[in-house]
Scaffold this active site. Structure first.
Site, short mmCIF file in Angstrom:
data_model
loop_
_atom_site.label_atom_id
_atom_site.label_comp_id
_atom_site.label_asym_id
_atom_site.label_seq_id
_atom_site.Cartn_x
_atom_site.Cartn_y
_atom_site.Cartn_z
N GLU A 87 18.98 -15.93 -9.32
CA GLU A 87 18.48 -14.58 -9.53
C GLU A 87 17.84 -14.43 -10.91
OE1 GLU A 87 17.67 -12.18 -7.92
OE2 GLU A 87 17.74 -10.44 -9.25
N ARG A 89 4.99 0.53 -5.92
CA ARG A 89 5.00 -0.32 -4.73
C ARG A 89 4.03 -1.50 -4.89
NH1 ARG A 89 6.64 2.50 0.02
NH2 ARG A 89 5.09 1.44 1.28
N TRP A 114 -3.20 -2.45 -1.41
CA TRP A 114 -2.81 -3.78 -1.88
C TRP A 114 -3.59 -4.74 -1.00
CZ3 TRP A 114 0.55 -7.98 -0.28
CH2 TRP A 114 1.05 -8.73 -1.33
N CYS A 156 0.83 -1.21 0.00
CA CYS A 156 0.00 0.00 0.00
C CYS A 156 0.87 1.27 0.00
CB CYS A 156 -0.86 0.04 1.25
SG CYS A 156 -1.80 -1.45 1.54
N LYS A 179 13.90 -13.47 -11.74
CA LYS A 179 13.46 -12.38 -12.64
C LYS A 179 12.45 -12.91 -13.65
CE LYS A 179 14.56 -9.76 -10.79
NZ LYS A 179 15.37 -9.51 -9.63
N LYS A 196 6.63 -3.79 -4.33
CA LYS A 196 8.04 -3.41 -4.28
C LYS A 196 8.60 -3.54 -2.88
CE LYS A 196 11.88 -1.81 -5.94
NZ LYS A 196 12.67 -2.83 -6.65
N HIS A 201 21.60 -35.55 -9.29
CA HIS A 201 20.83 -35.93 -8.10
C HIS A 201 19.35 -35.65 -8.29
CE1 HIS A 201 24.65 -36.65 -6.22
NE2 HIS A 201 25.04 -35.45 -6.59
N GLU A 237 9.09 -13.71 -11.97
CA GLU A 237 8.28 -12.62 -11.43
C GLU A 237 7.74 -11.66 -12.47
OE1 GLU A 237 12.00 -10.04 -9.60
OE2 GLU A 237 10.01 -9.71 -8.79
N ASN A 286 -1.45 1.53 6.01
CA ASN A 286 -0.56 0.50 5.44
C ASN A 286 -0.27 -0.51 6.53
OD1 ASN A 286 -0.36 2.13 3.23
ND2 ASN A 286 1.84 2.51 3.40
N GLY A 287 -0.01 -1.76 6.14
CA GLY A 287 0.35 -2.78 7.13
C GLY A 287 -0.86 -3.58 7.56
C1 F6R Z 1 12.79 -9.47 -6.80
C2 F6R Z 1 12.67 -8.57 -5.70
C3 F6R Z 1 12.39 -9.13 -4.36
C4 F6R Z 1 13.15 -8.34 -3.28
C5 F6R Z 1 12.75 -8.84 -1.90
C6 F6R Z 1 13.53 -8.15 -0.81
O1 F6R Z 1 13.09 -8.80 -7.97
O2 F6R Z 1 12.76 -7.39 -5.86
O3 F6R Z 1 12.72 -10.48 -4.31
O4 F6R Z 1 14.51 -8.50 -3.49
O5 F6R Z 1 11.38 -8.61 -1.70
O6 F6R Z 1 13.33 -6.78 -0.86
P1 F6R Z 1 14.36 -5.77 -0.21
O7 F6R Z 1 15.63 -5.89 -0.95
O8 F6R Z 1 13.72 -4.43 -0.35
O9 F6R Z 1 14.51 -6.19 1.23
#
Ligand code: F6R
Length: 694
Positions: A568, A33, A88, A2, A572, A689, A591, A575, A115-116
């Site tokens: 990683e 976000r 959200w 949010c 990407k 985000k 394995h 997501e 928020n939260g």
């Molecule tokens: C993936 C991504 C998430 C964040 C994770 C941690 O692209 O962005 O996996 O890396 O939510 O977020 P931070 O780094 O803000 O603690």
């Protein structure tokens, strides 16, 4: 997650059109976000009237709804307060009724954006319903709005101040949150408070502020208490009849140097990017701060006092200057923020190193760690703790830390670390890696380690964030604001910051000098090499549009330093391209994962030249023997790869840094896969985000 935005003007004429524009822009800046509905509440034409606009979907839809309404946009307010929110969904689906601001009752006596999560909302709801209050939404927020009205209604003479009222309410809440309250009983006032969810307040004046800080006011002993035993889940509930004791002082900072009240605007937001276009002067609230804005003054109160009656945090909150530029939060010539952020990496890695690496002397200076280096070196182990991409950056540098520091290193997913209640001791060094600095699991892990006396180090992008404030020391990665939900430039900057940290820790070891020098030389070359990798963009778009276009799955394989690259890269692709993808440690192939391999399974194998090259060659042989036709990420000039094999050729660098180059084609590939499918690259479905709830 949010987003909150609040706007207050005092002695400064604004027509309703401008106010609505400010609110919608404030929301739009926080769109990244992640959210699924947006709403706002502003003053109506008559006293005590509040008008709402709410829309499921994007802020653009909210703007459209406003434009289509017949609200009088030319009405001018010399002072007013208004609040807005992107939601959200957690409690109840995205819908107009669940969209914030949430009201306490049909006359809108109290309206709230939140928020939260309030974890005892169900119990509060039950008690309030038993007392005859009606709920209209499924949100946890509504329990807070109605509780506020309940506490207000229970006040003899209703003489409680707005901050005292909110304080009483907050004392009954469990969970983590940030709120802004507005009420028809307190015209032109808002109260905002946080616990575990970020909030900052921007201050805009024409003349200079008299002082650059706001005093934290310690209220009287009976302030903020109301009716005893109201909430069954909070046995130590301190609701008791209020004391109408009001210890008002004039806030010093709203006056100009001539001591006169001056026109002033305040912007409350969960994110600095919503404020920077109005002002760079901001104040970050601490957990349990309650900020009250009224008559152009900003007062800060504390929710609780410690036993000696003193606030446990500093007695002032300073007004700081934001260092971000408005251009940093605009897309510029790019189609998406993610694309812009991928392309920014040649500069963002330089910004991470700026002022910290003296290449000619092979010297590293991390100011934020300097006085803690002896303690870190004496630590009996280093425990990295993070989530998602940030976790991968720690994994990518784990081997280098072990090599250069000779201290045992473990890398933990914050959620699992907490689930396991991992033993942590005073001589542990715990490193928390986070782009946002607000990730709930990482913050909880940090607090767990602080309680156990470990030294806590933050590797954080967002200045002023909870992790950057609560750790003992740390490094700001200085990657600049990252708007795309998928982390790209933050990954490479975290990686670089961790390399710098390992280099700094090893500077007293003469035997490591050649190795350190090779790495520092590699760092110097990095920006130019990243630019070269970015030149492969059209090849990667081609792969996305042809070879991988209609695939349902993609396996990424590598080992050693490149295991993190594969994890990683797969994250990407999952997501933003919504495609199943898995990062596989090539040493594990036999394995289990080898069973997946046949001529139809798309594979990318990372085979850049480091000491593990022969082992990866053997993995390549095993999968091609089973008819896989992998795309190979390899170094330029590697002749060992048979003709006809599809390759992505990258510049060669020192082994510990190769992952910084190898991840970029995977970032670009995921981007093009998402674009090809018409997905929302910057705001992928179901993701946020900043993940501020567990
Ligand atoms: C993936 C991504 C998430 C964040 C994770 C941690 O692209 O962005 O996996 O890396 O939510 O977020 P931070 O780094 O803000 O603690």
């Amino acid at each position: 997650m949010c987003g909150i935005f609040g706007y207050c003007n005092f002695l400064k004429d604004k027509d309703r059109k401008e106010i609505l524009e400010i609110l919608c822009n404030g929301l739009a800046r926080q769109e990244y976000r992640g959210y699924d509905s947006a709403g706002l509440g502003i003053d109506g034409d008559n006293p005590g009237e509040i008008v709402f606009f709410k829309e499921v979907g994007k802020v653009a839809g909210l703007r459209k709804r406003i434009a289509e309404s017949n609200i009088n946009t030319s009405k001018t307010f010399s002072s007013q307060v208004s609040i807005a929110h992107t939601r959200w969904a957690t409690h109840g689906p995205p819908s107009t009724v669940n969209c914030h601001p949430i009201r306490s009752d049909p006359s809108n006596e109290f309206i709230i954006v939140h928020n939260g999560i309030v974890t005892n909302a169900a119990a509060l709801r039950q008690v309030l319903q038993n007392r005859g209050y009606k709920f209209e939404s499924e949100t946890d927020t509504e329990a807070v709005a109605i509780l506020t009205k309940y506490v207000y209604d229970s006040q003899p003479g209703k003489r409680i101040t707005f901050p005292s009222l909110v304080k009483t309410v907050l004392k009954e809440l469990e969970g983590s949150f940030a709120f802004v309250f507005k009420s028809i009983h307190y015209p032109n006032e808002i109260v905002t408070a946080r616990r575990g969810s970020p909030l900052l307040i921007g201050v805009k004046t024409e003349k200079k502020l008299k002082v650059d800080f706001v005093d934290v006011e310690i209220s009287g002993p009976d302030d903020g208490k109301a009716v005893d035993g109201f909430v069954p889940t909070a046995p130590n509930s301190r609701l008791a009849p209020p004391a109408p004791k009001i210890s008002r002082r004039q806030s010093r900072n709203y006056m100009s140097e001539d001591g006169m009240p001056q026109p002033i605007e305040f912007f409350v937001a969960s994110d600095a990017s919503a404020i920077v276009e109005h002002t760079k002067r901001v104040l970050y609230l601490e957990d349990d701060d309650i900020a009250h804005i009224s008559d152009g003054q900003l007062h800060i109160h504390r929710l609780r006092r410690n036993e000696s009656g003193q606030a446990e945090t500093p007695a002032t909150r300073s007004i700081e200057t934001l260092e971000i530029e408005i251009a940093a939060i605009m897309k510029g010539k790019f189609d998406h923020f993610m694309q812009k952020e991928i392309y920014e990496q040649p500069e963002s890695v330089v910004n991470t190193m700026r002022g910290r690496v003296i290449f000619d002397d092979y010297r590293i200076t991390l100011g934020g760690l300097r006085s803690y280096l002896p303690i870190i070196r004496r630590g009996r182990r280093i425990v990295f703790c993070a989530c998602g991409t940030s976790y991968h950056s720690a994994l990518a540098t784990q081997a280098m830390f072990e090599e250069l520091t000779e201290i045992p290193v473990s890398v933990e997913l914050a959620s699992d670390f907490l689930d396991r209640k991992t033993p942590i001791f005073r001589d542990d060094v715990c490193v928390f890696v986070s782009q946002s600095g607000e990730t709930a699991d990482t913050i909880l892990a940090l607090r767990y380690c602080l309680e156990r006396g470990a030294l806590c180090v933050g590797i954080v992008n967002t200045v002023g964030s909870t992790i950057s404030r609560e750790t003992h020391c740390g490094i700001h990665i200085n990657a600049g604001p990252e708007v795309g939900v998928a982390s790209t430039k933050a990954y490479t900057s975290q990686y670089v910051a961790l390399v710098l940290m390992a280099l700094q820790l090893s500077e007293d070891r003469i035997s490591f000098t050649p190795r350190r020098r090779a790495i520092i030389d590699g760092l110097r070359e990095l920006p130019v090499q990243i630019k070269k990798v970015l030149e492969l963009d059209s090849t990667l778009r081609e792969f996305a549009n042809t070879l991988l276009a209609n695939q349902r799955s993609l396996l990424l394989m590598g080992r050693g330093y490149q295991h993190a690259t594969c994890l990683e890269g797969a994250l990407k692709i999952k997501e933003i391209a919504y495609m199943h993808s898995e990062g596989i440690l090539a040493g594990e192939l036999k394995h289990g994962p080898l069973a997946l391999i046949d001529e139809n399974m798309p594979v990318i194998i990372v085979m850049t030249q480091d000491s593990l090259y022969p082992k990866v060659q053997s993995a390549f042989a095993q999968i091609t023997a089973r008819k896989a036709q992998p795309i190979v990420i390899c170094n330029e000039g590697d002749d060992g790869i048979k003709k006809g094999v599809k390759t992505i050729r990258l510049p060669k660098t020192v082994d510990v840094l190769q992952g910084l180059l190898n991840i970029i084609p995977l970032q670009l590939l995921s981007y093009h896969l998402a674009v090809k499918n018409g997905f929302d690259v910057d705001c992928p479905r179901n993701l946020a985000k900043s993940v501020t709830t567990e």
